[in-house]
Scaffold this active site. Sequence first.
Site, short mmCIF file in Angstrom:
data_model
loop_
_atom_site.label_atom_id
_atom_site.label_comp_id
_atom_site.label_asym_id
_atom_site.label_seq_id
_atom_site.Cartn_x
_atom_site.Cartn_y
_atom_site.Cartn_z
N GLU B 58 0.82 -1.22 0.00
CA GLU B 58 0.00 0.00 0.00
C GLU B 58 0.85 1.26 0.00
O GLU B 58 0.52 2.26 -0.63
CB GLU B 58 -0.96 0.00 1.20
N HIS B 125 -11.72 -5.80 8.41
CA HIS B 125 -12.34 -5.65 7.09
C HIS B 125 -13.62 -4.81 7.19
O HIS B 125 -14.54 -4.99 6.41
CB HIS B 125 -12.68 -7.02 6.48
#
Lengths: 330, 321
Positions: B58, B125
């Site tokens: 990322e 999540h």
Amino acid sequence: MNPILDKARVIKAYRWMLMARLLDERLAQLYRAGRIFGGVFLGKGQEALSVSMGMVLNRQDVYAPLIRDGAGRLAFGESALDALRTCMGSPMGPMRGRDGNVHRGRPKEGYLPMISHLGASISVVNGALMAKRMKGEKKFVGIASIGDGATSTGAFHEAINQAAIEKLPLVLVVANNQYAYSTPTSSQFACQSLSQKAIGYGVSDHEVDGTSLTDCLKTMQDATDRARQGEGPQLVIANLLRLCGHGEHDDAHYITPELKASSVGADCLKLAENTLQSDYHISKESLEIWKEETVLEINQSIEQVQREGAPDPYHHSWKSLISRELCEHS
Amino acid sequence: MSVTYLEAIREAQAYLLEHDSRVYIYGQDVGAFGGAFKATKHLANRFPGRVIDAPISEDAMIGSAVGAAIEGMRPIIEIQFADFSTVGLNQVVNQAATLFWRTETPCPITLRLPSGGTSGGGPFHSQCLESIYAHFPGLVVCTPATVEDAYSMLIESVTLDDPVIFCEHKYLYYHLKAESLPKDALPLGKARIARAGRDCTVVTYSAMLHECLEAAEEMSAEGIELEVVDLRTVKPLDTDTIIASVARTGRLLCAAEGWPWGGVNAEVISRVVAEGFNLLDAPPQRINAKDTPIPYHPKLWSVHRPAAASIMAAVRNVLRS
């Protein structure tokens, strides 16, 4: 002879090194005189490596220098005036008093302004290279400059791996200057040489004596040529010693006498002067004249920056977005 | 024919790729696979070389977007789950968000963050991180609640010369539907009165809008009319629309799925108290998720985040005082 080592180019490189060194010395004086806001971070001992980066880059290339790259910045096209403007907070400089010292650049010209977070510039160079490829440009390279300390960051790992996957023309240059602030390399990495990291990422490696201007020029030319020709990322490890503290606030008492006396501890500027005299038949008088000319230019730049004054906080645009209508009140 | 929130996001990206050669998409599994949620399904085929698979990096993904933006591109970075964007936080808040301020160089990048809870999502999540990003100067933070906004706001985000954090809600992906894609839209930075009412203003955004609207319908049966404000962007905050609504109702509840400490609800209440104190007939209240990580089991999750029932209880609390 390798064209990078022709007389005119080596002289040019040496003169940028000299200017970087003399500029550093003046910055240290200004710092002690309280004329600099924040810290001063010098590149003493790293000029040969640094200047070699600037010397092998072209206008369409990308350069992300780090703290000790005064010489490389000059060779890439920065003026001593812009360097001083940023250090002294002039509103006329590229950072306009909004950022200082080594945090300067002109991104639109491929000259990326570092942030303080180490390793963070590498992927930015990658992205610029990806963009150039998408735009159909050819024969460009990008150099990201880091130190041995940055090789321990996650950002370094992610970015060199990303460059390898994308086969980008990235030249990643590590100034292995033996210390990250006060931390010796023994507390930074456990491999025998940093160049061993290249194999794990599937990139080419180069190792060079960072105290030798001619060696640095040759290695940087070779690495950038390979990257330009499509051979993918190149990892360059230059072994040298930081001949100063991390910043001017640091007396660097932790640097061992053994290291100072070893081959990495040699002063690249003095070695370059020796080479110019012995291999390029430059006289001592010429070296003296160059020094005087450089001091004059630096002094004139300082005078100009002092005339430029300070940014005005009450007539400053406190907007952090281009889209002014989306700025929150401040 | 109807279009889902997720399809709207896909169509917006197709439109952008089609109409602007500077746009490309970079993210994990976005290429041939079409993305973890299929937000980029078929796009790699339609736009060769412009929908690019990224390694699980990322930091490098976002850093590279900044570099590409400097070179004039308009990258869309798909972060697989908003939760993982914290791995690249440094590049967002220290490179992207500071570039224009420091150098007057535009940084037109859009980070798509699939946000928020779904049943069984669990701690890693399900996160809503808009408040974190809104804290930093130099970013625009979008939180679309409708299919129409998912489409038009994504197009406007990528068109903008500034970095945008686009928080799209996973809970809305499949079940939120509209008849068609919108022809026109409110600009970024403008809130919308999603439902008019006289008794209490409820300021909300993203998936919570639909919980608030459900609460408003149920309370309407009792004769209580809620005015529901959909913020659309949490940064900038459309303070004028909020204050105007509070001027009509005299009462305020803020409802958000993010955690309570600081954050969007706290910011809205702070502004209403500072700028519209005299408009208030009762202390403003807020309802957030509980101050714990997000639970896995659907039964735990159902009370962890605000929902119509708990929002109604919170409204009653505001109306009582």
